[in-house]
Motif scaffolding. Sequence first.
Motif, mmCIF file in Angstrom:
data_model
loop_
_atom_site.group_PDB
_atom_site.id
_atom_site.type_symbol
_atom_site.label_atom_id
_atom_site.label_comp_id
_atom_site.label_asym_id
_atom_site.label_seq_id
_atom_site.Cartn_x
_atom_site.Cartn_y
_atom_site.Cartn_z
ATOM 1 N N ALA A 138 -58.827 11.406 52.686
ATOM 2 C CA ALA A 138 -58.813 11.379 51.283
ATOM 3 C C ALA A 138 -58.483 12.635 50.818
ATOM 4 C CB ALA A 138 -60.222 10.947 50.637
ATOM 5 N N ALA A 139 -59.231 13.709 51.635
ATOM 6 C CA ALA A 139 -58.884 15.171 51.042
ATOM 7 C C ALA A 139 -57.263 15.473 51.458
ATOM 8 C CB ALA A 139 -59.815 16.052 51.900
ATOM 9 N N THR A 241 -70.604 15.911 43.323
ATOM 10 C CA THR A 241 -71.474 15.656 44.535
ATOM 11 C C THR A 241 -72.574 14.689 44.213
ATOM 12 O OG1 THR A 241 -71.416 17.889 45.604
ATOM 13 C CG2 THR A 241 -73.254 16.703 46.182
ATOM 14 N N VAL A 242 -73.055 15.036 42.791
ATOM 15 C CA VAL A 242 -74.024 14.166 42.379
ATOM 16 C C VAL A 242 -73.561 12.754 41.740
ATOM 17 C CG1 VAL A 242 -75.794 13.912 40.280
ATOM 18 C CG2 VAL A 242 -75.510 15.973 41.587
ATOM 19 N N PHE A 243 -72.580 12.896 40.903
ATOM 20 C CA PHE A 243 -72.040 11.627 40.297
ATOM 21 C C PHE A 243 -71.198 10.694 41.001
ATOM 22 C CE2 PHE A 243 -73.925 14.107 36.703
ATOM 23 C CZ PHE A 243 -74.869 13.188 36.345
ATOM 24 N N ILE A 244 -70.678 11.409 42.326
ATOM 25 C CA ILE A 244 -69.978 10.417 43.175
ATOM 26 C C ILE A 244 -70.653 9.968 44.206
ATOM 27 C CG2 ILE A 244 -67.873 10.344 44.606
ATOM 28 C CD1 ILE A 244 -66.420 12.182 42.542
ATOM 29 N N GLY A 245 -71.408 11.360 45.077
ATOM 30 C CA GLY A 245 -72.297 10.935 46.210
ATOM 31 C C GLY A 245 -73.478 9.672 45.891
ATOM 32 N N LEU A 351 -62.201 5.189 44.996
ATOM 33 C CA LEU A 351 -63.368 6.179 45.001
ATOM 34 C C LEU A 351 -62.965 7.383 45.992
ATOM 35 C CD1 LEU A 351 -66.386 6.900 44.332
ATOM 36 C CD2 LEU A 351 -66.878 5.682 46.626
ATOM 37 N N LEU A 352 -62.520 6.826 47.246
ATOM 38 C CA LEU A 352 -62.224 7.983 48.171
ATOM 39 C C LEU A 352 -61.010 9.016 47.767
ATOM 40 C CD1 LEU A 352 -62.801 5.907 51.109
ATOM 41 C CD2 LEU A 352 -63.877 7.864 50.871
ATOM 42 N N PHE A 353 -60.037 8.452 46.978
ATOM 43 C CA PHE A 353 -58.925 9.298 46.236
ATOM 44 C C PHE A 353 -59.587 9.913 45.009
ATOM 45 C CE2 PHE A 353 -54.931 10.182 44.438
ATOM 46 C CZ PHE A 353 -54.326 10.406 45.454
ATOM 47 N N PHE A 354 -60.514 9.387 44.263
ATOM 48 C CA PHE A 354 -61.082 10.153 43.384
ATOM 49 C C PHE A 354 -61.806 11.258 43.848
ATOM 50 C CE2 PHE A 354 -64.716 10.072 40.176
ATOM 51 C CZ PHE A 354 -63.731 10.702 39.169
ATOM 52 N N THR A 355 -62.658 11.210 44.983
ATOM 53 C CA THR A 355 -63.285 12.225 45.462
ATOM 54 C C THR A 355 -62.545 13.365 45.984
ATOM 55 O OG1 THR A 355 -64.827 10.621 46.558
ATOM 56 C CG2 THR A 355 -64.861 12.970 47.482
ATOM 57 N N GLY A 356 -61.311 13.092 46.073
ATOM 58 C CA GLY A 356 -60.200 14.186 46.688
ATOM 59 C C GLY A 356 -59.982 15.001 45.540
ATOM 60 N N ALA A 368 -65.998 15.623 50.341
ATOM 61 C CA ALA A 368 -65.531 14.277 50.797
ATOM 62 C C ALA A 368 -66.735 13.888 51.997
ATOM 63 C CB ALA A 368 -64.422 14.039 51.047
ATOM 64 N N ALA A 369 -66.723 14.633 52.761
ATOM 65 C CA ALA A 369 -67.630 14.150 54.283
ATOM 66 C C ALA A 369 -68.907 13.951 53.603
ATOM 67 C CB ALA A 369 -67.462 15.229 55.197
ATOM 68 N N LEU A 370 -69.764 14.860 52.608
ATOM 69 C CA LEU A 370 -70.978 14.543 52.296
ATOM 70 C C LEU A 370 -71.013 13.059 51.452
ATOM 71 C CD1 LEU A 370 -73.804 15.502 51.671
ATOM 72 C CD2 LEU A 370 -72.974 16.819 49.694
ATOM 73 N N VAL A 371 -70.235 12.858 50.807
ATOM 74 C CA VAL A 371 -70.074 11.715 49.871
ATOM 75 C C VAL A 371 -70.052 10.546 50.765
ATOM 76 C CG1 VAL A 371 -68.663 10.389 48.459
ATOM 77 C CG2 VAL A 371 -69.208 12.942 47.807
#
Length: 429
Positions: A138-139, A241-245, A351-356, A368-371
Amino acid sequence: MTDTLTRSSTEEITPRDVKIASWICFFAWTSAVYDFVLFGNLLPELAADLGWSEPQSTQINTWVTLGTALVAFSIGPIADRMGRRKGILIAVTGAAMASLLTATVGWVSGIAAGLGIVFLVLVRSLAGLGYAEQAINAAYLNEMYATQADDPVRARRRGLIYSLVQSGWPVGSVLAAGSVYLLMPIGGWQLCFVVAALPVVFILWAGRYLKESPQFSGQSQDETGSTSLVDVFRGESLRATVFIGLPFMLTWFGVLAFSILGTSFLTSGKNISFDSALTVLVISNATAFVGYLFHGWLGDRIGRRNTIGLAWIACSVCFTAMLFAPDGNFPLIVALYSAGLFFLIGPFSALLFFTGESFPVETRATGAALVNAMGQVGAIFAGILVTGILAAGQGWITAGMIAGCLPILLAGLLVFGARNVSPETVRAD
């Protein structure tokens, strides 16, 4: 100086490089999923062969899940320090090593049963590197696709293209199931794990053609070397971190209740025969594949945050309707179950692309790894919750509502707290 480095690195990335990166990431993720899912499929065979009781088997799986979460997170800081390319290769190699070592568990258990259990937990925790593959992908791909921002067509299709890469999950799941069917009669569960390690040879060879992402290449050593866990709880990274994790963790309650424990739920909760339940799971894998593509496509149009939130709310409604559908009504239950999985699993590609998109380059792989690791944490909590509900004498309907539908609904609402990113925006840092 950093701007100059980033600009010159970007000029070196061609559309062909991006296409090669997408294909290699797809095969790497498929290979990692193949090993990851294979263990779950073969755990009953391992338990029977090594003389583990059902409580022992469940306890071992819980420890493995915890180890997987810890190892899956560890690869993020490595990828933020050493680079995305190296992170991908380390993840794939770790999954292959876990497969090979799993095949030797029987031999270790022959020396001492307790030693065999400890060895298995450690080995399968190493497979967390494979699970982390999707976070690094994703990153990495988010940064690679950003180099094509000057092409409006490619820029508008970034989410859809990434969803094809992420579809390695259902593809790897089907391959794992097929390998069990073909290889078990020949060499038992040990041969299945040995074969699971073979794809790494191709991935490592193909990895020579991966180019490092320009955003990472453009960072100074001081910047990339300073990333730590604390950094994802600061500034811009904290909100992501909060609102995706947290939503990622909560949806894994639903993944465990309705997907991982799907056969148990359908047979015990809705009076569907075991053979019919397996048919439903086959249908659900096909549904998940289509769901990846649909939500990747929709995210390119209405935004990935909005796509994720609306889909999980719809998922909660579908599963709630299924819980109260007449028991044994196969067509209705299949329709609602498939719809629920479509809206539960499909949004992960967005979601994973949005994380990046949500983390800055300095913490992108770590965040990304933490999520991603939060998913395994959610699976642990969900397993404890489901077990407690059933042990208290409540049925699967109650367990499905409390440990499935409600957490999914809460996840869908929480994700709207994340920063909205326009699908037309291409982040270059």
